[in-house]
Design a protein around this motif. Sequence first.
Motif, PDB file in Angstrom:
ATOM      1  N   LEU A  21     -17.926  41.654  27.893  1.00 21.54           N
ATOM      2  CA  LEU A  21     -17.564  40.852  29.056  1.00 21.54           C
ATOM      3  C   LEU A  21     -16.594  41.655  29.911  1.00 21.54           C
ATOM      4  CD1 LEU A  21     -17.033  37.570  27.051  1.00 21.54           C
ATOM      5  CD2 LEU A  21     -19.018  38.175  28.407  1.00 21.54           C
ATOM      6  N   LEU A  22     -17.010  41.981  31.133  1.00 25.06           N
ATOM      7  CA  LEU A  22     -16.256  42.890  31.990  1.00 25.06           C
ATOM      8  C   LEU A  22     -15.658  42.150  33.179  1.00 25.06           C
ATOM      9  CD1 LEU A  22     -18.731  45.922  32.040  1.00 25.06           C
ATOM     10  CD2 LEU A  22     -16.932  45.388  30.374  1.00 25.06           C
ATOM     11  N   LYS A  23     -14.429  42.504  33.513  1.00 29.09           N
ATOM     12  CA  LYS A  23     -13.755  41.900  34.663  1.00 29.09           C
ATOM     13  C   LYS A  23     -12.773  42.904  35.250  1.00 29.09           C
ATOM     14  CE  LYS A  23     -12.315  38.325  37.249  1.00 29.09           C
ATOM     15  NZ  LYS A  23     -11.445  39.093  38.168  1.00 29.09           N
ATOM     16  N   GLU A  24     -13.010  43.308  36.494  1.00 31.58           N
ATOM     17  CA  GLU A  24     -12.036  44.125  37.195  1.00 31.58           C
ATOM     18  C   GLU A  24     -10.881  43.244  37.647  1.00 31.58           C
ATOM     19  OE1 GLU A  24     -13.807  46.194  40.435  1.00 31.58           O
ATOM     20  OE2 GLU A  24     -15.453  47.009  39.239  1.00 31.58           O
ATOM     21  N   GLY A  25      -9.705  43.817  37.747  1.00 32.89           N
ATOM     22  CA  GLY A  25      -8.548  43.031  38.155  1.00 32.89           C
ATOM     23  C   GLY A  25      -8.069  42.139  37.023  1.00 32.89           C
ATOM     24  N   THR A  26      -7.525  40.981  37.364  1.00 37.02           N
ATOM     25  CA  THR A  26      -6.956  40.097  36.350  1.00 37.02           C
ATOM     26  C   THR A  26      -8.037  39.542  35.436  1.00 37.02           C
ATOM     27  OG1 THR A  26      -5.168  39.453  37.843  1.00 37.02           O
ATOM     28  CG2 THR A  26      -5.557  38.054  35.940  1.00 37.02           C
ATOM     29  N   VAL A  27      -7.937  39.870  34.148  1.00 36.32           N
ATOM     30  CA  VAL A  27      -8.877  39.343  33.161  1.00 36.32           C
ATOM     31  C   VAL A  27      -8.226  38.209  32.368  1.00 36.32           C
ATOM     32  CG1 VAL A  27      -8.264  41.065  31.404  1.00 36.32           C
ATOM     33  CG2 VAL A  27     -10.492  39.950  31.321  1.00 36.32           C
ATOM     34  N   ASN A  28      -6.894  38.240  32.227  1.00 35.16           N
ATOM     35  CA  ASN A  28      -6.145  37.158  31.588  1.00 35.16           C
ATOM     36  C   ASN A  28      -4.936  36.818  32.451  1.00 35.16           C
ATOM     37  OD1 ASN A  28      -7.548  38.468  29.067  1.00 35.16           O
ATOM     38  ND2 ASN A  28      -6.844  36.456  28.405  1.00 35.16           N
ATOM     39  N   CYS A  29      -4.700  35.533  32.629  1.00 30.98           N
ATOM     40  CA  CYS A  29      -3.630  35.084  33.518  1.00 30.98           C
ATOM     41  C   CYS A  29      -2.241  35.346  32.938  1.00 30.98           C
ATOM     42  CB  CYS A  29      -3.776  33.594  33.794  1.00 30.98           C
ATOM     43  SG  CYS A  29      -5.228  33.164  34.786  1.00 30.98           S
ATOM     44  N   ALA A  30      -1.281  35.472  33.848  1.00 32.44           N
ATOM     45  CA  ALA A  30       0.125  35.494  33.450  1.00 32.44           C
ATOM     46  C   ALA A  30       0.550  34.069  33.104  1.00 32.44           C
ATOM     47  CB  ALA A  30       0.975  36.046  34.585  1.00 32.44           C
ATOM     48  N   ALA A  65       6.692  34.514  27.432  1.00 31.76           N
ATOM     49  CA  ALA A  65       6.309  35.060  28.736  1.00 31.76           C
ATOM     50  C   ALA A  65       5.238  36.142  28.582  1.00 31.76           C
ATOM     51  CB  ALA A  65       7.531  35.634  29.435  1.00 31.76           C
ATOM     52  N   PHE A  66       4.151  35.991  29.322  1.00 29.42           N
ATOM     53  CA  PHE A  66       3.052  36.954  29.323  1.00 29.42           C
ATOM     54  C   PHE A  66       2.822  37.466  30.750  1.00 29.42           C
ATOM     55  CE2 PHE A  66       2.257  34.384  25.619  1.00 29.42           C
ATOM     56  CZ  PHE A  66       1.649  35.223  24.699  1.00 29.42           C
ATOM     57  N   PRO A  67       2.635  38.764  30.922  1.00 29.62           N
ATOM     58  CA  PRO A  67       2.275  39.275  32.243  1.00 29.62           C
ATOM     59  C   PRO A  67       0.796  39.041  32.505  1.00 29.62           C
ATOM     60  CG  PRO A  67       2.251  41.064  30.675  1.00 29.62           C
ATOM     61  CD  PRO A  67       2.685  39.826  29.914  1.00 29.62           C
ATOM     62  N   GLU A  68       0.361  39.255  33.731  1.00 31.28           N
ATOM     63  CA  GLU A  68      -1.070  39.266  33.990  1.00 31.28           C
ATOM     64  C   GLU A  68      -1.666  40.483  33.294  1.00 31.28           C
ATOM     65  OE1 GLU A  68      -1.433  39.623  38.229  1.00 31.28           O
ATOM     66  OE2 GLU A  68      -0.820  41.727  38.231  1.00 31.28           O
ATOM     67  N   THR A  69      -2.880  40.343  32.802  1.00 27.64           N
ATOM     68  CA  THR A  69      -3.583  41.483  32.213  1.00 27.64           C
ATOM     69  C   THR A  69      -4.589  41.966  33.246  1.00 27.64           C
ATOM     70  OG1 THR A  69      -3.289  40.622  29.972  1.00 27.64           O
ATOM     71  CG2 THR A  69      -5.017  42.266  30.286  1.00 27.64           C
ATOM     72  N   PHE A  70      -4.274  43.100  33.854  1.00 33.98           N
ATOM     73  CA  PHE A  70      -5.009  43.577  35.024  1.00 33.98           C
ATOM     74  C   PHE A  70      -5.820  44.813  34.658  1.00 33.98           C
ATOM     75  CE2 PHE A  70      -5.665  45.676  39.062  1.00 33.98           C
ATOM     76  CZ  PHE A  70      -5.844  44.634  39.965  1.00 33.98           C
ATOM     77  N   ASN A  71      -7.142  44.657  34.579  1.00 32.68           N
ATOM     78  CA  ASN A  71      -8.030  45.768  34.236  1.00 32.68           C
ATOM     79  C   ASN A  71      -8.212  46.714  35.420  1.00 32.68           C
ATOM     80  OD1 ASN A  71      -8.480  44.917  31.619  1.00 32.68           O
ATOM     81  ND2 ASN A  71     -10.419  43.898  32.075  1.00 32.68           N
ATOM     82  N   HIS A  72      -8.108  48.005  35.151  1.00 39.12           N
ATOM     83  CA  HIS A  72      -8.249  49.008  36.202  1.00 39.12           C
ATOM     84  C   HIS A  72      -9.726  49.278  36.496  1.00 39.12           C
ATOM     85  CE1 HIS A  72      -3.926  50.414  36.150  1.00 39.12           C
ATOM     86  NE2 HIS A  72      -3.998  49.630  35.086  1.00 39.12           N
TER      87      HIS A  72
END
Length: 372
Positions: A167-176, A288-295
């Motif tokens: 499952l592929l997602k550019e940008g945010t894949v998991n929310c902060a 606290a979790f940051p956004e997980t941002f895929n490059h």
Amino acid sequence: MKRDIMEKAKELRHELHRHPELSGEENETKKKLMDFIRANSTLQITDRGKWFYVEYHPEQPAEEKGSIAFRADMDAIRVVEDDSLPYASENTGVAHKCGHDGHSAALAAFALTLSEQDADRDVYLIFQHAEETGEGGEPCAALIEEKQIGEIYGLHNFPGYEEGVLLLKEGTVNCASKGMEIIFTGTSAHASQPEKGKNPAFAVSDTVLALKEIADPACYEGLILATVVQIDVGERAFGVSAHKGKLLLTIRGQIEEEMDKLQDWIEAFAKEQAHRYGLEISFNYYDAFPETFNHKESIDKIRRIAEEKGWKTLDMEAPIRSSEDFGHYLKKAPGALIWMGAGFDCTPLHSEDFDYNDRLIERSVDFFCSLL
């Protein structure tokens, strides 16, 4: 030899599953993983207290490739588990219901595989503690700068999707996200004379009712949520007017900056209510979790590999609402967190009868090897 590695990894996974440990308490889990890798490979292991990493260095590294890292989480969650289920936990009230036992076993299997290969770049395998609370990612991510790691990847199982699909997602894949606690403090009074005290119930209520407007999706570019998880006002004493109230929220955002804006707006409104009703106010924050941002370049790389190998991929239209502290790594180096389908018949993550699909261990190792 590969089949032997996979069988050993499955046995390791079952052993980890039977002896789960909560976030920050993964002492025996860490020891089992380190002992397994030490007994079955020649790779160097470095113990960093709550976590550890394994490193591979080739005799002649290809300079143009740079170093690469992979991360697996190893903590379990607090649950009430049915002893009749397979590999039931021997630690009461704790169980691997997110698949971190499988993630760690898969990365350990990759360590054994790597030990028998001739890779042409430096490789680091990070076995991280405390993912469920968001406390492990940041200290472990410091290794990226320490070792000047060029790219990093993580893999997480995902029930409800075809087994093995990426499952592929550019940008945010998991929310902060973060847990927000608002504490209003007034003064107590007899319930028959509430006007002589300062009751926080109205401030709490007004703040809850205002959340709908403060978290209005129309005011934000990405997904935004403010979820009430607990309201606690006063005590079970019918003769006393409440003088202390707590409001617990989970705030969540697709874009981390927008979640921070949401936090600021909630704080500002709550302070207004405290002033209006003559109350003291304080705020606490948890998990606290940051956004997980895929490059993009990392996702493009995975697409090319999948096409070459004939692996199925699925583009995710929206980010996953739950959070992942892998975002700390992706703030320091390009990479991606990939979700791998665990099968349509696999029960949801964190459900009482969830169990990791052992077949994903070999699929995960193949995925890691392909990224080298």
